[in-house]
Design a protein around this motif. Structure first.
Motif: not given
Length: 252
Positions: A108-125
């Motif tokens: 559950x922690x890994x999945x939550x981090x994946x979702x956030x990092x996907x959002x953050x990748x889009x926002x910043x890249x």
């Protein structure tokens, strides 16, 4: 919907998540590392968990970045290099340096981090290589220079702090010890302090709401955890240095 509008929604969503995360972490400590505990569902190896949850911030970020029309320009490339300096290490180096044998992390922690990092990748890249504007003159703009210096300084602090932690236990030893040296003379979590400094530098170097969103989220995620770490150290070790603060030297 125009992409600029979509990107704005995604960025403000990240800022909203930062506020929610900051408040919630004062009530619930994320169950990984020294605060790991059962009851959070299935678990996988800690090393695999690190790689999986950081992968979007490294690999997906690159894919989004190189889809941008400004991807091959010098200033965006310099910003890309800063980002990847952190995330190549965090995804492909750090997980294989830590002593993670036998340790697990909730899925559950890994999945939550994946979702956030996907959002953050889009926002910043997407901001850096498409929606933002970084001419070559940005490379000698004071905001880029100051931000890059802060980023590299934070990275160095983070790396040194991690190395101290990795060297605490000799082969075959288990358990926790009090770290010493470097910024550990002043604070319990220089690794978190260094990471916050990195992404504060990123926000300045990009001079963008996208960069600020990630800096705010980093603070929201790591500041409460630093306070929990500090409390944990003080409870576990009777001889823990009383002059140490949790996160910021001489302050908190």
């Amino acid at each position: 919907m125009a992409e600029a509008e979509l990107h704005s929604i995604a960025t403000w969503t990240e800022i909203g998540l930062a506020a929610l995360t900051f408040v919630s972490l004062f009530f619930v400590t994320a169950p990984y590392g020294r605060h790991g505990r059962k009851g959070w569902g299935p678990e996988i190896s800690q090393r695999l968990g690190w790689v999986l949850m950081e992968l979007p911030a490294c690999v997906l970020w690159l894919g989004i970045y190189f889809a941008g029309t400004h991807a091959l320009e010098l200033a965006p490339l310099a910003l890309m290099a800063l980002w990847q300096l952190h995330y190549v290490n965090r995804t492909f180096v750090f997980p294989f340096r830590i002593k993670a044998e036998g340790k697990t992390t909730p899925v559950s922690i890994v999945a939550t981090a994946i979702v956030f990092n996907t959002l953050n990748a889009y926002v910043n890249a997407r901001w850096v290589s498409e929606l933002g504007s970084y001419p070559i003159s940005w490379l000698y703009d004071a905001r880029f220079v100051i931000g890059a210096v802060l980023f590299v300084a934070g990275f160095a602090i983070n790396q040194h702090a991690d190395q101290v932690l990795m060297n605490l236990r000799k082969p075959g030893e288990t358990g926790y010890k009090i770290p010493h040296g470097g910024l550990y003379r002043f604070i319990s979590c220089p690794n978190y302090f260094g990471e916050i400094l990195e992404w504060t530098g990123w926000a300045i170097a990009t001079w963008s709401l996208a960069g600020l969103a990630f800096a705010l989220y980093t603070i929201a995620n790591l500041a409460p955890r630093a306070l929990k770490h500090h409390e944990w150290y003080r409870q576990k070790f009777a001889d823990y240095p009383t002059s140490r603060r949790a996160l910021i030297p001489f302050v908190v």
